[in-house]
Scaffold this motif. Structure first.
Motif, PDB file in Angstrom:
ATOM      1  N   SER A  63       0.797  -1.015  -0.070  1.00  0.00           N
ATOM      2  CA  SER A  63       0.024   0.061   0.026  1.00  0.00           C
ATOM      3  C   SER A  63       0.749   1.006   0.106  1.00  0.00           C
ATOM      4  O   SER A  63       0.669   2.538  -0.329  1.00  0.00           O
ATOM      5  CB  SER A  63      -0.977  -0.089   1.297  1.00  0.00           C
ATOM      6  N   ASP A  64       2.045   1.018   0.277  1.00  0.00           N
ATOM      7  CA  ASP A  64       3.042   2.287   0.139  1.00  0.00           C
ATOM      8  C   ASP A  64       3.230   2.873  -1.065  1.00  0.00           C
ATOM      9  O   ASP A  64       3.324   4.072  -1.163  1.00  0.00           O
ATOM     10  CB  ASP A  64       4.314   1.734   0.551  1.00  0.00           C
ATOM     11  N   HIS A  65       2.955   2.018  -2.135  1.00  0.00           N
ATOM     12  CA  HIS A  65       2.941   2.480  -3.351  1.00  0.00           C
ATOM     13  C   HIS A  65       1.642   3.399  -3.594  1.00  0.00           C
ATOM     14  O   HIS A  65       1.852   4.059  -5.005  1.00  0.00           O
ATOM     15  CB  HIS A  65       3.070   1.330  -4.617  1.00  0.00           C
ATOM     16  N   TYR A  66       0.600   3.416  -3.125  1.00  0.00           N
ATOM     17  CA  TYR A  66      -0.507   4.058  -3.518  1.00  0.00           C
ATOM     18  C   TYR A  66      -0.446   5.489  -3.710  1.00  0.00           C
ATOM     19  O   TYR A  66      -0.877   6.163  -4.614  1.00  0.00           O
ATOM     20  CB  TYR A  66      -1.667   3.728  -2.426  1.00  0.00           C
ATOM     21  N   ALA A  67       0.469   6.147  -2.816  1.00  0.00           N
ATOM     22  CA  ALA A  67       0.602   7.813  -2.801  1.00  0.00           C
ATOM     23  C   ALA A  67       1.189   7.966  -4.252  1.00  0.00           C
ATOM     24  O   ALA A  67       0.489   9.025  -4.974  1.00  0.00           O
ATOM     25  CB  ALA A  67       1.217   8.188  -1.584  1.00  0.00           C
ATOM     26  N   ASP A  71      -0.415  10.308  -7.289  1.00  0.00           N
ATOM     27  CA  ASP A  71       0.105  11.479  -7.838  1.00  0.00           C
ATOM     28  C   ASP A  71       0.401  11.360  -9.277  1.00  0.00           C
ATOM     29  O   ASP A  71       0.177  12.361 -10.181  1.00  0.00           O
ATOM     30  CB  ASP A  71       1.618  11.676  -6.986  1.00  0.00           C
ATOM     31  N   TRP A  72       0.831  10.388  -9.862  1.00  0.00           N
ATOM     32  CA  TRP A  72       1.198   9.990 -11.107  1.00  0.00           C
ATOM     33  C   TRP A  72      -0.008   9.953 -11.845  1.00  0.00           C
ATOM     34  O   TRP A  72       0.148  10.788 -13.172  1.00  0.00           O
ATOM     35  CB  TRP A  72       1.959   8.579 -11.268  1.00  0.00           C
ATOM     36  N   LEU A  73      -0.985   9.565 -11.504  1.00  0.00           N
ATOM     37  CA  LEU A  73      -2.325   9.539 -12.234  1.00  0.00           C
ATOM     38  C   LEU A  73      -3.251  10.843 -12.209  1.00  0.00           C
ATOM     39  O   LEU A  73      -4.357  10.615 -12.684  1.00  0.00           O
ATOM     40  CB  LEU A  73      -3.149   8.223 -11.539  1.00  0.00           C
ATOM     41  N   GLY A  74      -2.881  11.635 -11.193  1.00  0.00           N
ATOM     42  CA  GLY A  74      -3.470  12.906 -10.883  1.00  0.00           C
ATOM     43  C   GLY A  74      -4.728  12.797 -10.311  1.00  0.00           C
ATOM     44  O   GLY A  74      -5.720  13.643 -10.370  1.00  0.00           O
ATOM     45  N   GLY A  75      -4.577  11.465  -9.433  1.00  0.00           N
ATOM     46  CA  GLY A  75      -5.928  11.392  -8.473  1.00  0.00           C
ATOM     47  C   GLY A  75      -6.649  10.181  -9.062  1.00  0.00           C
ATOM     48  O   GLY A  75      -6.862  10.110 -10.348  1.00  0.00           O
ATOM     49  N   HIS A  76      -6.968   9.010  -8.431  1.00  0.00           N
ATOM     50  CA  HIS A  76      -7.848   8.076  -8.743  1.00  0.00           C
ATOM     51  C   HIS A  76      -8.501   7.497  -7.744  1.00  0.00           C
ATOM     52  O   HIS A  76      -8.006   7.223  -6.774  1.00  0.00           O
ATOM     53  CB  HIS A  76      -7.038   6.890  -9.518  1.00  0.00           C
ATOM     54  N   ALA A  77      -9.675   7.288  -7.835  1.00  0.00           N
ATOM     55  CA  ALA A  77     -10.662   7.012  -6.737  1.00  0.00           C
ATOM     56  C   ALA A  77     -10.440   5.550  -6.307  1.00  0.00           C
ATOM     57  O   ALA A  77     -10.520   5.325  -5.122  1.00  0.00           O
ATOM     58  CB  ALA A  77     -12.261   6.752  -7.146  1.00  0.00           C
ATOM     59  N   LEU A  78      -9.743   4.426  -7.200  1.00  0.00           N
ATOM     60  CA  LEU A  78      -9.508   3.329  -6.787  1.00  0.00           C
ATOM     61  C   LEU A  78      -8.425   3.019  -5.603  1.00  0.00           C
ATOM     62  O   LEU A  78      -8.506   2.226  -4.755  1.00  0.00           O
ATOM     63  CB  LEU A  78      -9.043   2.384  -7.999  1.00  0.00           C
ATOM     64  N   HIS A  80      -8.138   5.072  -3.414  1.00  0.00           N
ATOM     65  CA  HIS A  80      -8.693   5.690  -2.027  1.00  0.00           C
ATOM     66  C   HIS A  80      -9.601   4.449  -1.382  1.00  0.00           C
ATOM     67  O   HIS A  80     -10.373   4.844  -0.442  1.00  0.00           O
ATOM     68  CB  HIS A  80      -9.312   6.993  -2.004  1.00  0.00           C
ATOM     69  N   GLY A  81      -9.432   3.323  -2.030  1.00  0.00           N
ATOM     70  CA  GLY A  81     -10.383   2.256  -1.566  1.00  0.00           C
ATOM     71  C   GLY A  81      -9.387   1.059  -1.318  1.00  0.00           C
ATOM     72  O   GLY A  81      -8.193   1.309  -1.425  1.00  0.00           O
ATOM     73  N   PRO A  82     -10.207  -0.119  -1.065  1.00  0.00           N
ATOM     74  CA  PRO A  82      -9.185  -1.393  -0.963  1.00  0.00           C
ATOM     75  C   PRO A  82      -8.858  -1.963  -2.098  1.00  0.00           C
ATOM     76  O   PRO A  82      -9.553  -1.979  -3.097  1.00  0.00           O
ATOM     77  CB  PRO A  82     -10.045  -2.079  -0.141  1.00  0.00           C
ATOM     78  N   ALA A  83      -7.615  -2.668  -2.022  1.00  0.00           N
ATOM     79  CA  ALA A  83      -7.156  -3.735  -3.409  1.00  0.00           C
ATOM     80  C   ALA A  83      -7.365  -3.306  -4.557  1.00  0.00           C
ATOM     81  O   ALA A  83      -7.788  -3.949  -5.396  1.00  0.00           O
ATOM     82  CB  ALA A  83      -8.179  -4.924  -2.937  1.00  0.00           C
ATOM     83  N   ALA A  84      -6.725  -1.990  -4.717  1.00  0.00           N
ATOM     84  CA  ALA A  84      -6.759  -1.388  -6.177  1.00  0.00           C
ATOM     85  C   ALA A  84      -5.991  -2.179  -7.180  1.00  0.00           C
ATOM     86  O   ALA A  84      -6.405  -2.186  -8.249  1.00  0.00           O
ATOM     87  CB  ALA A  84      -6.051  -0.090  -5.905  1.00  0.00           C
ATOM     88  N   PHE A  85      -4.919  -2.854  -6.651  1.00  0.00           N
ATOM     89  CA  PHE A  85      -4.356  -3.738  -7.628  1.00  0.00           C
ATOM     90  C   PHE A  85      -4.838  -5.377  -7.666  1.00  0.00           C
ATOM     91  O   PHE A  85      -4.066  -5.978  -8.124  1.00  0.00           O
ATOM     92  CB  PHE A  85      -2.895  -3.489  -7.548  1.00  0.00           C
ATOM     93  N   GLY A  86      -5.973  -5.432  -7.038  1.00  0.00           N
ATOM     94  CA  GLY A  86      -6.430  -6.911  -6.973  1.00  0.00           C
ATOM     95  C   GLY A  86      -5.788  -7.727  -5.810  1.00  0.00           C
ATOM     96  O   GLY A  86      -5.849  -8.787  -6.085  1.00  0.00           O
ATOM     97  N   GLU A  87      -5.039  -7.115  -4.818  1.00  0.00           N
ATOM     98  CA  GLU A  87      -4.243  -7.726  -3.877  1.00  0.00           C
ATOM     99  C   GLU A  87      -5.253  -8.488  -2.889  1.00  0.00           C
ATOM    100  O   GLU A  87      -6.272  -7.960  -2.560  1.00  0.00           O
ATOM    101  CB  GLU A  87      -3.206  -7.042  -3.374  1.00  0.00           C
ATOM    102  N   ASN A  88      -4.688  -9.534  -2.166  1.00  0.00           N
ATOM    103  CA  ASN A  88      -5.426 -10.150  -1.245  1.00  0.00           C
ATOM    104  C   ASN A  88      -5.158  -9.658   0.185  1.00  0.00           C
ATOM    105  O   ASN A  88      -5.792  -9.545   0.844  1.00  0.00           O
ATOM    106  CB  ASN A  88      -5.017 -11.625  -1.192  1.00  0.00           C
ATOM    107  N   LEU A  89      -3.723  -9.416   0.258  1.00  0.00           N
ATOM    108  CA  LEU A  89      -3.214  -8.735   1.477  1.00  0.00           C
ATOM    109  C   LEU A  89      -2.696  -7.246   1.385  1.00  0.00           C
ATOM    110  O   LEU A  89      -2.133  -6.808   0.116  1.00  0.00           O
ATOM    111  CB  LEU A  89      -1.984  -9.648   1.938  1.00  0.00           C
ATOM    112  N   MET A  90      -3.126  -6.358   2.252  1.00  0.00           N
ATOM    113  CA  MET A  90      -2.772  -4.997   2.253  1.00  0.00           C
ATOM    114  C   MET A  90      -1.854  -4.698   3.337  1.00  0.00           C
ATOM    115  O   MET A  90      -2.186  -5.096   4.386  1.00  0.00           O
ATOM    116  CB  MET A  90      -4.074  -3.897   2.183  1.00  0.00           C
ATOM    117  N   SER A  91      -0.879  -3.958   3.287  1.00  0.00           N
ATOM    118  CA  SER A  91       0.042  -3.333   4.470  1.00  0.00           C
ATOM    119  C   SER A  91       0.765  -2.246   4.215  1.00  0.00           C
ATOM    120  O   SER A  91       0.930  -1.740   2.872  1.00  0.00           O
ATOM    121  CB  SER A  91       0.889  -4.780   4.870  1.00  0.00           C
ATOM    122  N   THR A  92       1.283  -1.575   4.911  1.00  0.00           N
ATOM    123  CA  THR A  92       2.327  -0.524   4.822  1.00  0.00           C
ATOM    124  C   THR A  92       3.609  -1.241   5.492  1.00  0.00           C
ATOM    125  O   THR A  92       3.629  -1.983   6.523  1.00  0.00           O
ATOM    126  CB  THR A  92       1.929   0.819   5.287  1.00  0.00           C
TER     127      THR A  92
END
Length: 215
Positions: A63-67, A71-78, A80-92
């Motif tokens: 999840s550390d990559h989300y920020a 920024d690169w996408l200019g903001g994206h709703a996905l 700001h929610g869970p599992a944007a990349f289809g992952e099973n486990l989220m962590s920082t």
């Protein structure tokens, strides 16, 4: 090394691209879940040729990559929610450079083993509606990784993911991914030979390294 898993996510195949199905849209589960050799109970894959199976039972993305993505996408709703990349486990606090092939982690009562990096595909760009994401993953090595399940068990969000064994400390997920998928990689024949000999790396990735070395 230990981090807290902030969400455990599962999904079922849903319409994705016309008649094509995908289970990339995953949602958090409340409470304990069973982690089996085939993956997290209740989670499925649509494309069984390229996803799933014992060597790709559980997917983890930092999840550390989300920020940076936001920024690169200019903001994206996905993002700001869970599992944007289809992952099973989220962590920082745990990224590809911190994790080595073959690392074993205790998660709840289950024992997971890092089996390979995740190879990105077009579905990520289709999900986000943005071209160039795969190219950025290849260059920046923000790929995520898979686990095989060594010991089945139960776990839930809020449980620690704790490193209990490391056997290939020279071969992080970042280094293996870069050697085989970064177009700017200058991996030597000796390095490719080492990758091909990593006994806990999946056969597919070991074969790729061997072919690259011999080709």
């Amino acid at each position: 090394m230990s981090v807290v898993i902030t969400a455990v996510c599962i999904g079922l195949p849903r319409p994705f691209n016309g008649a094509e199905l995908s289970a990339i849209d995953k949602r958090p589960v409340a409470g304990p879940v069973a982690i089996r050799s085939f993956g997290i109970e209740g989670d499925m894959v649509a494309d069984t040729k390229h996803h799933g199976g014992p060597d790709m039972a559980v997917h983890h993305y930092a999840s550390d990559h989300y920020a940076a993505w936001d920024d690169w996408l200019g903001g994206h709703a996905l993002l700001h929610g869970p599992a944007a990349f289809g992952e099973n486990l989220m962590s920082t606090g745990l990224a590809e450079s911190d994790v080595c092939i073959g690392d074993r982690f205790r998660f709840g009562s289950a024992l997971l083993e890092v089996s390979q990096p995740r190879q990105p595909c077009w579905k990520i760009e289709h999900r986000f509606g943005h071209k160039g994401m795969v190219k950025r993953i290849l260059a920046g090595h923000m790929c995520g990784w898979y686990y095989r399940v060594i010991e089945e068990g139960e776990a839930e969000a809020g449980d620690a993911l704790e490193l209990v064994e490391r056997v290939h400390d020279s071969w992080s997920v970042t280094r293996v991914f870069a050697a085989l998928y970064d177009p700017n990689s200058e991996a030597t024949g000796a390095e490719l030979g080492e990758i091909a000999a990593l006994d806990r790396l999946t056969d597919q990735w070991r074969d790729k390294a061997g072919k690259r070395r011999n080709g």
